[in-house]
Design a protein around this motif. Structure first.
Motif, PDB file in Angstrom:
ATOM      1  N   GLY A 180       0.830  -1.197   0.000  1.00 51.69           N
ATOM      2  CA  GLY A 180       0.000   0.000   0.000  1.00 51.69           C
ATOM      3  C   GLY A 180       0.861   1.242   0.000  1.00 51.69           C
ATOM      4  O   GLY A 180       0.419   2.313   0.406  1.00 51.69           O
TER       5      GLY A 180
ATOM      6  N   TYR B 265     -11.824   2.790   7.403  1.00 52.82           N
ATOM      7  CA  TYR B 265     -12.987   3.669   7.649  1.00 52.82           C
ATOM      8  C   TYR B 265     -14.024   3.060   8.597  1.00 52.82           C
ATOM      9  O   TYR B 265     -14.419   3.706   9.575  1.00 52.82           O
ATOM     10  CB  TYR B 265     -13.684   4.071   6.343  1.00 52.82           C
ATOM     11  CG  TYR B 265     -12.868   4.836   5.331  1.00 52.82           C
ATOM     12  CD1 TYR B 265     -12.034   5.883   5.699  1.00 52.82           C
ATOM     13  CD2 TYR B 265     -12.947   4.529   3.972  1.00 52.82           C
ATOM     14  CE1 TYR B 265     -11.299   6.584   4.749  1.00 52.82           C
ATOM     15  CE2 TYR B 265     -12.213   5.220   3.021  1.00 52.82           C
ATOM     16  CZ  TYR B 265     -11.396   6.246   3.420  1.00 52.82           C
ATOM     17  OH  TYR B 265     -10.671   6.933   2.484  1.00 52.82           O
TER      18      TYR B 265
ATOM     19  N   ILE C  52      -5.980  11.473  -0.487  1.00 58.22           N
ATOM     20  CA  ILE C  52      -4.564  11.121  -0.330  1.00 58.22           C
ATOM     21  C   ILE C  52      -3.892  10.706  -1.646  1.00 58.22           C
ATOM     22  O   ILE C  52      -2.688  10.859  -1.811  1.00 58.22           O
ATOM     23  CB  ILE C  52      -4.411  10.009   0.749  1.00 58.22           C
ATOM     24  CG1 ILE C  52      -2.957   9.715   1.088  1.00 58.22           C
ATOM     25  CG2 ILE C  52      -5.086   8.723   0.342  1.00 58.22           C
ATOM     26  CD1 ILE C  52      -2.390  10.561   2.155  1.00 58.22           C
ATOM     27  N   TYR C  53      -4.690  10.180  -2.613  1.00 61.64           N
ATOM     28  CA  TYR C  53      -4.106   9.734  -3.891  1.00 61.64           C
ATOM     29  C   TYR C  53      -4.264  10.786  -4.989  1.00 61.64           C
ATOM     30  O   TYR C  53      -4.158  10.460  -6.172  1.00 61.64           O
ATOM     31  CB  TYR C  53      -4.760   8.416  -4.335  1.00 61.64           C
ATOM     32  CG  TYR C  53      -4.427   7.249  -3.436  1.00 61.64           C
ATOM     33  CD1 TYR C  53      -3.210   6.590  -3.536  1.00 61.64           C
ATOM     34  CD2 TYR C  53      -5.318   6.810  -2.462  1.00 61.64           C
ATOM     35  CE1 TYR C  53      -2.887   5.526  -2.709  1.00 61.64           C
ATOM     36  CE2 TYR C  53      -5.008   5.743  -1.621  1.00 61.64           C
ATOM     37  CZ  TYR C  53      -3.791   5.109  -1.752  1.00 61.64           C
ATOM     38  OH  TYR C  53      -3.478   4.044  -0.920  1.00 61.64           O
TER      39      TYR C  53
ATOM     40  N   SER D 299       2.224  10.804   2.329  1.00 59.58           N
ATOM     41  CA  SER D 299       2.670   9.415   2.174  1.00 59.58           C
ATOM     42  C   SER D 299       2.766   8.964   0.722  1.00 59.58           C
ATOM     43  O   SER D 299       3.775   8.401   0.313  1.00 59.58           O
ATOM     44  CB  SER D 299       1.703   8.482   2.897  1.00 59.58           C
ATOM     45  OG  SER D 299       1.847   8.612   4.278  1.00 59.58           O
TER      46      SER D 299
HETATM   47  C1  PLP Z   1      -7.437   5.787   1.242  1.00 61.20           C
HETATM   48  C2  PLP Z   1      -6.340   5.983   2.228  1.00 61.20           C
HETATM   49  N1  PLP Z   1      -6.444   6.986   3.105  1.00 61.20           N
HETATM   50  C3  PLP Z   1      -5.495   7.214   4.031  1.00 61.20           C
HETATM   51  C4  PLP Z   1      -4.357   6.417   4.095  1.00 61.20           C
HETATM   52  C5  PLP Z   1      -3.347   6.672   5.176  1.00 61.20           C
HETATM   53  O1  PLP Z   1      -2.288   7.459   4.772  1.00 61.20           O
HETATM   54  P1  PLP Z   1      -1.166   7.912   5.803  1.00 61.20           P
HETATM   55  O2  PLP Z   1       0.042   7.078   5.526  1.00 61.20           O
HETATM   56  O3  PLP Z   1      -0.931   9.362   5.479  1.00 61.20           O
HETATM   57  O4  PLP Z   1      -1.666   7.736   7.180  1.00 61.20           O
HETATM   58  C6  PLP Z   1      -4.199   5.364   3.189  1.00 61.20           C
HETATM   59  C7  PLP Z   1      -3.024   4.483   3.277  1.00 61.20           C
HETATM   60  O5  PLP Z   1      -2.979   3.377   2.777  1.00 61.20           O
HETATM   61  C8  PLP Z   1      -5.223   5.142   2.226  1.00 61.20           C
HETATM   62  O6  PLP Z   1      -5.125   4.146   1.325  1.00 61.20           O
END
Ligand code: PLP
Length: 388
Positions: free
Chosen positions: A39, A128, A205-206, A237
Motif C-alpha cells: 500500500g 474507515y 490522499i491519492y 505518504s
Molecule cells: C485511502 C487511504 N487513506 C489514508 C491512508 C493513510 O495514509 P497515511 O500514511 O498518510 O496515514 C491510506 C493508506 O494506505 C489510504 O489508502
C-alpha cells in the motif's frame, strides 16, 4: 477478569498490513514471492525533502511544536489548497497530524458519536468502518459495482440515508478501486448531502496519482454547500513517498478544526517536529519527482491492466487513479481469502483479498512494485487462474 472494552473487542487488525508482513516474512525466509500487496510507493523520498528534515535536526529543531503543526507548514498547506484544489481556508482550519490516517480518525472522533451512521461506499479503505466503530458510530456500507466503475451513485447514496446519517466518506482517487469521481458525479453527491446537511469526509490522499484524461476534483471546491460540509483529508505518504514519516493533514470548517485541535493536543500532540520541515520542502519544492513517479506508475498500470484483462473469467475495470487494480474473481468459485491464500501458497503471489475492503468478489493487486516483479507475478497469476 475481562479487561477489554466492547469497543476494543469489535476491532479487527488491518488485514492489508498483516498480508504485506506475511509476504515480507516469506521473502525474508528466502521464498520466491511476488508481492502485489503493498500500500505504499516503492520509490525513495525525494532528496530535497530528506535534506530539509536532516537540516532541521542539525539545527536542533527537535522540540515540541504547536500540536496542530508549525505555522509555516500550515500556511504552505493553505497555499497548496488554494492553488491546486480551489479550496480557500484560513490556517486555523488546517490541522497537521501523524498521517492521513490520524486525520481521518480525528475527523470522525470529533463529529461521530453513539448511534450516528456513516455511509461508506464499498469496496472501501478498510480503516474507515473501524474508525467509525471506535467513535461509537455505525458504518453503513453501500455496495458499488463495476457498472458504475465502483463508484457510488446519488441514488444509492440517497437510498442509504436514514435520519441517523451524519456523514458520508468519499475517497477519490479510491483505494482499493482506483476509481476517480468526475466533477459532475461529485456535484450530484454533494447535492444529496446538502439536502440533509450531511458531513462529507473527503479523503484525497491519492490526488496526485491520476492517469489518462482523469482529473482530480476536490469535493470542497464544488460549491458553497460543499465547502460548508466537507472535511478534506490529504497527506504526504503517497505523493512524496513518505509513508514512514507519518505526516498528513486536514482542512475543516472552523468549529470542527478547533475541536480536532483539542483532541489531538490530548492524544499525540504535534507530528514530529523535523518531519514537518520535510513537509514544507515537499509542498514548496520541486514537483518533478511526483511527475516522474506518476509516469512510471502509469506504465505499470497499463501493463498490468492489459495482462489481467486478457485472463479468461477475470473481470477488470480500468482504474484511473492510485496504484491498485481491483480484479473480480467471482467466476472462479472461491472466496477472496481462499483465492489469495491459494495464490500465495501455490505460486508465491501476494494479493489482498477483497473481503478486507468489504467485497468478497474481488482481490486487489498493487503495482507499486518493480516491472520485473510485475511481469513475473502476472505470469504466475495467469497460470494460477487458468488452472482453477
Ligand atoms: C485511502 C487511504 N487513506 C489514508 C491512508 C493513510 O495514509 P497515511 O500514511 O498518510 O496515514 C491510506 C493508506 O494506505 C489510504 O489508502
Amino acid at each position: 477478569m475481562d479487561f477489554l472494552t466492547d469497543r476494543a473487542k469489535t476491532l479487527t487488525p488491518s488485514l492489508t498490513l498483516s498480508i504485506d508482513s506475511r509476504a515480507k516474512a516469506l521473502l525474508a525466509e528466502g521464498g520466491d514471492i511476488c508481492g502485489f500487496g503493498a500500500g505504499e510507493p516503492d520509490f525513495d523520498t525525494p532528496e530535497h525533502i530528506k535534506a530539509a528534515a536532516m537540516a532541521a535536526i542539525e539545527a536542533g529543531f527537535t522540540k515540541y511544536t504547536p500540536s496542530s503543526g508549525i505555522p509555516e507548514l500550515r500556511q504552505a498547506i493553505v497555499d497548496k489548497l488554494a492553488a491546486e484544489n480551489g479550496i480557500q481556508v484560513e490556517t486555523a482550519q488546517v490541522i497537521v497530524s501523524n498521517g492521513a490516517k490520524q486525520s481521518c480518525l480525528n475527523a470522525i472522533l470529533a463529529t461521530i458519536g453513539e448511534g450516528d451512521e456513516v455511509i461508506i461506499p464499498a469496496p472501501y479503505w478498510l480503516s474507515y468502518p473501524e474508525m467509525v466503530r471506535i467513535a461509537g458510530g455505525t458504518p453503513v456500507p453501500v455496495n458499488t459495482t463495476e457498472e458504475s466503475n465502483w463508484k457510488m451513485t446519488p441514488e444509492q447514496f440517497s437510498d442509504a440515508m436514514t435520519p441517523r446519517t451524519k456523514m458520508v466518506i468519499i475517497n477519490t482517487p479510491g483505494n482499493p478501486t482506483g476509481s476517480v469521481y468526475s466533477k459532475e458525479e461529485l456535484e450530484a453527491l454533494v447535492a444529496v448531502a446538502a439536502e440533509e446537511d450531511i458531513l462529507i469526509l473527503s479523503d484525497e490522499i491519492y490526488e496526485k496519482l491520476v492517469y489518462n484524461d482523469a482529473n482530480h476534483v476536490s469535493v470542497a471546491s464544488i460549491n458553497e454547500e460543499a465547502r460548508r460540509l466537507t472535511i478534506t483529508v490529504n497527506g504526504f505518504s503517497k505523493a512524496y513517498s513518505m509513508t514512514g514519516w507519518r505526516l498528513g493533514y486536514l482542512a475543516a470548517p472552523t468549529e470542527v478544526a478547533k475541536a480536532i485541535d483539542s483532541l489531538q493536543s490530548h492524544m499525540t500532540s504535534n507530528p514530529c517536529s523535523f518531519v514537518q520541515k520535510g513537509g514544507i520542502a515537499a509542498l514548496r519544492g520541486d514537483q518533478q519527482p511526483v511527475a516522474d513517479m506518476r509516469e512510471e506508475l502509469n506504465l505499470r498500470r497499463q501493463y498490468m491492466v492489459k495482462r489481467l484483462q486478457n485472463i479468461p473469467r477475470l473481470r477488470v475495470v480500468e482504474p484511473l487513479g492510485a496504484f491498485y487494480v481491483l480484479a473480480n474473481i467471482s467466476q472462479f468459485g472461491l472466496s477472496s481469502t481462499n483465492f489469495a491464500d491459494k495464490l500465495l501458497s501455490k505460486v508465491g503471489v501476494a494479493v489482498v483479498p477483497g473481503i478486507a475492503f468489504g467485497d468478497d468478489r474481488t482481490v486487489r493487486l498493487s503495482y507499486a512494485t518493480g516491472m520485473d516483479v510485475i511481469k513475473k507475478g502476472l505470469d504466475r497469476f495467469e497460470e494460477f487462474c487458468c488452472q482453477l
